[in-house]
Enzyme design. Structure first.
Site, mmCIF file in Angstrom:
data_model
loop_
_atom_site.group_PDB
_atom_site.id
_atom_site.type_symbol
_atom_site.label_atom_id
_atom_site.label_comp_id
_atom_site.label_asym_id
_atom_site.label_seq_id
_atom_site.Cartn_x
_atom_site.Cartn_y
_atom_site.Cartn_z
ATOM 1 N N LYS A 1 72.320 -6.165 -80.176
ATOM 2 C CA LYS A 1 73.577 -5.659 -79.586
ATOM 3 C C LYS A 1 74.510 -6.813 -79.205
ATOM 4 O O LYS A 1 74.967 -6.921 -78.068
ATOM 5 C CB LYS A 1 73.284 -4.731 -78.417
ATOM 6 C CG LYS A 1 72.439 -3.531 -78.832
ATOM 7 C CD LYS A 1 72.205 -2.534 -77.743
ATOM 8 C CE LYS A 1 71.428 -1.317 -78.207
ATOM 9 N NZ LYS A 1 70.024 -1.566 -78.561
HETATM 10 O O1 LIG Z 1 70.522 0.266 -80.829
HETATM 11 C C1 LIG Z 1 69.478 0.894 -80.598
HETATM 12 O O2 LIG Z 1 68.510 0.798 -81.319
HETATM 13 C C2 LIG Z 1 69.494 1.883 -79.520
HETATM 14 C C3 LIG Z 1 70.691 2.552 -79.308
HETATM 15 C C4 LIG Z 1 70.708 3.698 -78.511
HETATM 16 O O3 LIG Z 1 71.719 4.367 -78.381
HETATM 17 N N1 LIG Z 1 69.561 4.078 -77.888
HETATM 18 C C5 LIG Z 1 68.385 3.397 -78.038
HETATM 19 O O4 LIG Z 1 67.376 3.834 -77.476
HETATM 20 N N2 LIG Z 1 68.357 2.258 -78.796
HETATM 21 C C6 LIG Z 1 67.127 1.453 -78.907
HETATM 22 O O5 LIG Z 1 66.151 2.207 -79.629
HETATM 23 C C7 LIG Z 1 64.850 2.030 -79.074
HETATM 24 C C8 LIG Z 1 64.358 3.377 -78.572
HETATM 25 O O6 LIG Z 1 63.045 3.272 -78.133
HETATM 26 P P1 LIG Z 1 62.118 4.545 -77.801
HETATM 27 O O7 LIG Z 1 62.876 5.400 -76.834
HETATM 28 O O8 LIG Z 1 60.894 3.932 -77.207
HETATM 29 O O9 LIG Z 1 61.852 5.248 -79.104
HETATM 30 C C9 LIG Z 1 65.003 0.951 -77.999
HETATM 31 O O10 LIG Z 1 64.773 -0.316 -78.597
HETATM 32 C C10 LIG Z 1 66.457 1.059 -77.588
HETATM 33 O O11 LIG Z 1 66.963 -0.158 -77.108
#
Ligand SMILES: O=C(O)c1cc(=O)[nH]c(=O)n1[C@@H]1O[C@H](COP(=O)(O)O)[C@@H](O)[C@H]1O
Length: 271
Positions: A93
């Site tokens: 990001k």
């Molecule tokens: O850019 C991202 O990957 C991201 C954007 C977003 O809107 N929401 C989001 O959860 N993420 C990322 O996606 C992953 C989600 O993880 P889990 O919720 O464990 O599946 C994490 O690494 C977050 O930082």
């Protein structure tokens, strides 16, 4: 990686699964702590167990940066270990004035050989375009994120009647093209995917938020798929921490297969 290669991989694996390598030293089994690099040992076993069922891996850089230089070593080793045909996402990001963005781009594309990096759009065009200058590399721009704070700015109504995230999509889609620019849309925002597809019918979307955050894979697939699939759906914790014991890799494999099997169904239903 070229778009055609990504699409080919999705079709041959019948999967659009991205596995998030959000590896936290506190959450990995005690038996791995004896290794010199427990984070890499964990990732290696996860990759061995799941690479047949996913098309992308997304290490979230925060988990590695938090550990200082050791964390960067684990990240580099992990990236090297990922099979070459699999798409890689540095979830960092980033985004800054052009001169600085160029250095961030070099860090992830030249110094490390990531296929893509997540970028925040807040600082505008000149903060994003330096990332787009690398051949066969991708920018994944935040559009509508999965968290509750997405309402604070992204869902703000502008004078022209559009939401800010819609303006981000419209304007930024002219900075790159559907072969070097993707967008992040959270799975928790799946109801808005139909409207999003009206603005960007061809671009790939990285969709995090199934699993631990509760987004629906079916709703995402139904509303978000395009003619090339156009989706990379990410799950991190629900896969890599499916078990806290020594069977973590077999449980991760089971979770990955479950999602892949569901994806197979949606590919035949909605593509
Ligand atoms: O850019 C991202 O990957 C991201 C954007 C977003 O809107 N929401 C989001 O959860 N993420 C990322 O996606 C992953 C989600 O993880 P889990 O919720 O464990 O599946 C994490 O690494 C977050 O930082």
């Amino acid at each position: 990686m070229k778009r055609e290669e990504l699409v080919k991989q999705i079709k041959s694996k019948e999967s659009y699964l991205c596995i998030g390598l959000d590896t936290d030293l506190k959450k990995i089994p005690a038996s791995l702590q004896k290794f010199e690099d427990p984070i890499f040992e964990f990732n290696k076993r996860i990759i061995d167990a799941t690479h047949e069922y996913c098309v992308a891996y997304k290490p979230n850089i925060a988990f590695y940066e938090a550990m200082g230089s050791k964390g960067w070593d684990s990240l580099e080793k992990t990236l090297e270990y990922i099979p070459k045909e699999i798409f890689t996402i540095a979830d960092a990001k980033r985004g800054d004035i052009g001169n600085t963005s160029g250095l961030y781009a070099r860090a992830f594309f030249d110094n490390m050989n990531f296929g893509s990096v997540t970028v925040a759009p807040y600082m505008g065009e000149d903060s994003v375009t330096p990332f787009l200058e690398f051949k066969d590399k991708w920018v994944i721009l935040l559009a509508l994120t999965s968290n509750s704070g997405s309402k604070d700015f992204q869902m703000m109504k502008l004078e022209n009647g559009q939401y800010l995230y819609q303006e981000v999509l419209e304007k930024s889609s002219k900075w790159g093209n559907a072969s070097n620019l993707m967008y992040v849309v959270g799975a928790t925002q799946a109801t808005l995917l139909k409207d999003i597809r009206k603005i960007i019918p061809d671009h790939f979307l990285l969709v995090p938020g199934v699993g631990a955050q509760g987004g629906s894979l079916e709703e995402v697939s139904q509303n978000g798929m395009n003619k090339d699939c156009g989706l990379l759906v990410n799950a991190s914790r629900s896969i890599i921490y499916a078990s806290s014991g020594d069977d973590f890799n077999t449980k991760a494999k089971e979770e990955a297969i479950k999602l892949r099997d569901e994806m197979k169904v949606y590919l035949s239903k909605y593509l």
